[in-house]
Scaffold this active site. Structure first.
Site, PDB file in Angstrom:
ATOM      1  N   TRP A  11     -50.892 -54.005  10.746  1.00 44.23           N
ATOM      2  CA  TRP A  11     -49.418 -54.094  10.313  1.00 44.23           C
ATOM      3  C   TRP A  11     -49.371 -55.128   9.042  1.00 44.23           C
ATOM      4  CZ3 TRP A  11     -45.114 -53.762  14.373  1.00 44.23           C
ATOM      5  CH2 TRP A  11     -44.952 -52.763  15.024  1.00 44.23           C
ATOM      6  N   LYS A  12     -50.429 -55.925   8.975  1.00 47.31           N
ATOM      7  CA  LYS A  12     -50.367 -57.159   7.977  1.00 47.31           C
ATOM      8  C   LYS A  12     -49.180 -57.737   8.151  1.00 47.31           C
ATOM      9  CE  LYS A  12     -53.100 -54.044   5.166  1.00 47.31           C
ATOM     10  NZ  LYS A  12     -53.432 -53.674   3.594  1.00 47.31           N
ATOM     11  N   GLU A  97     -57.936 -58.931   2.035  1.00 45.94           N
ATOM     12  CA  GLU A  97     -56.878 -60.022   1.639  1.00 45.94           C
ATOM     13  C   GLU A  97     -56.999 -61.198   1.930  1.00 45.94           C
ATOM     14  OE1 GLU A  97     -53.777 -57.246   3.600  1.00 45.94           O
ATOM     15  OE2 GLU A  97     -54.253 -55.795   1.923  1.00 45.94           O
ATOM     16  N   GLY A 228     -53.495 -49.187   7.430  1.00 49.19           N
ATOM     17  CA  GLY A 228     -52.467 -50.247   7.205  1.00 49.19           C
ATOM     18  C   GLY A 228     -51.109 -49.469   7.082  1.00 49.19           C
ATOM     19  N   GLY A 229     -50.816 -49.111   6.044  1.00 51.54           N
ATOM     20  CA  GLY A 229     -49.387 -48.695   5.791  1.00 51.54           C
ATOM     21  C   GLY A 229     -49.116 -47.489   6.898  1.00 51.54           C
TER      22      GLY A 229
HETATM   23  P1  13P Z   1     -53.571 -49.210   3.863  1.00 52.92           P
HETATM   24  O1  13P Z   1     -53.877 -48.151   4.765  1.00 52.92           O
HETATM   25  O2  13P Z   1     -52.293 -49.559   3.429  1.00 52.92           O
HETATM   26  O3  13P Z   1     -54.402 -48.832   2.294  1.00 52.92           O
HETATM   27  O4  13P Z   1     -54.354 -50.648   4.214  1.00 52.92           O
HETATM   28  C1  13P Z   1     -55.719 -50.550   4.683  1.00 52.92           C
HETATM   29  C2  13P Z   1     -56.001 -51.796   5.155  1.00 52.92           C
HETATM   30  O5  13P Z   1     -56.158 -52.654   4.393  1.00 52.92           O
HETATM   31  C3  13P Z   1     -56.036 -51.916   6.601  1.00 52.92           C
HETATM   32  O6  13P Z   1     -56.731 -52.935   7.015  1.00 52.92           O
END
Ligand code: 13P
Length: 247
Positions: A11-12, A97, A228-229
């Site tokens: 989920w960041k 990140e 992620g998204g």
């Molecule tokens: P996205 O799926 O939003 O590109 O993010 C990938 C990610 O960094 C999962 O850790």
């Protein structure tokens, strides 16, 4: 060798307490056939305790990062012991990140992996090349070097997960082609330093969506996905689960 598929959602820095209901909505959207894959959600640390109370047994929780120490004077950090104490079974380590935004080196990642192992968490170690490195033809060496330098000695392939996340594909809508992703995953498996590389679970991450996951999962060395998204919306995450179960 058959490896158990794994879908992880990251989920960041998204999610407030009200979003814990995502768990209930996901449970309602789950397929009515057996779920014989591992499903992991890595919410922000602030939501883990509440989620652990409401988490169904088919979903494991993970942290998004951890400190390299069990405890001590490290203001703001969260130790792997604390994550385990909350009920986490996994922890993401070395996400790009963190590597770029927090200057995390392979050595730092390795120390975190060691600390996670000591806390009996399964580290999901992220590796990935930048667009520039790819254009220079260095993609394979960058990710295999990252993996090897991030592994403490004597790491069992059963006790870790490696996620290949090309930096240029994260949050951009661009995905590696399934063929290209396969080359990268195969290179990681081949470079695994132990004898047990066949048991190593390798995830693909970077703009994974319900529309592209099936083809990625059809590749022999891709054992799952780190989304992620697409993990934020129950509809998309449930669709990923369905794809992984049938692939
Ligand atoms: P996205 O799926 O939003 O590109 O993010 C990938 C990610 O960094 C999962 O850790």
């Amino acid at each position: 060798m058959s490896r158990r598929a794994l879908l992880a959602g990251n989920w960041k820095m998204n999610g407030l307490r009200q979003d814990v209901r995502w768990l209930k909505v996901l449970a309602e959207a789950m397929p009515d056939f057996p779920v014989d894959i591992d499903i992991v959600l890595c919410p922000p640390a602030t939501l883990i305790a509440q989620m652990a109370q409401e988490c169904p047994d088919w979903l494991a929780l993970g942290g998004q990062d951890c400190a390299a120490h069990a405890k001590g004077a490290y203001t703001g950090d969260i130790s792997p012991v604390m994550l385990a104490d909350l009920g986490c079974r996994y922890v993401i380590v070395g996400h790009s990140e963190r590597r770029t935004g927090h200057a995390e080196t392979d050595q730092k990642v390795c120390a975190k992996v060691e600390a996670a192992r000591a806390a009996e968490l399964i580290p999901i170690i992220c590796v990935g090349e930048s667009l520039e490195q790819r254009e220079q033809g260095k993609a394979v060496s960058v990710i295999t070097d990252q993996m090897i330098a991030s592994l403490p000695g004597g790491m069992s392939a059963h006790a870790v997960v490696i996620a290949y996340e090309p930096v240029w594909a994260i949050g951009t809508g661009k995905t590696a082609t399934p063929e290209d992703a396969q080359i990268m995953h195969q290179a990681l498996r081949t470079a695994w330093p132990g004898e047990d590389g066949d048991a190593l679970r390798l995830l693909y991450g970077g703009s994974v969506k319900p529309s592209n996951v099936f083809e990625l999962m059809a590749q022999p060395d891709i054992d799952g996905a780190l989304a992620g998204g697409a993990s934020l919306e129950v509809k998309d995450f449930a669709a990923l689960i369905r794809s992984l179960i049938v692939s």
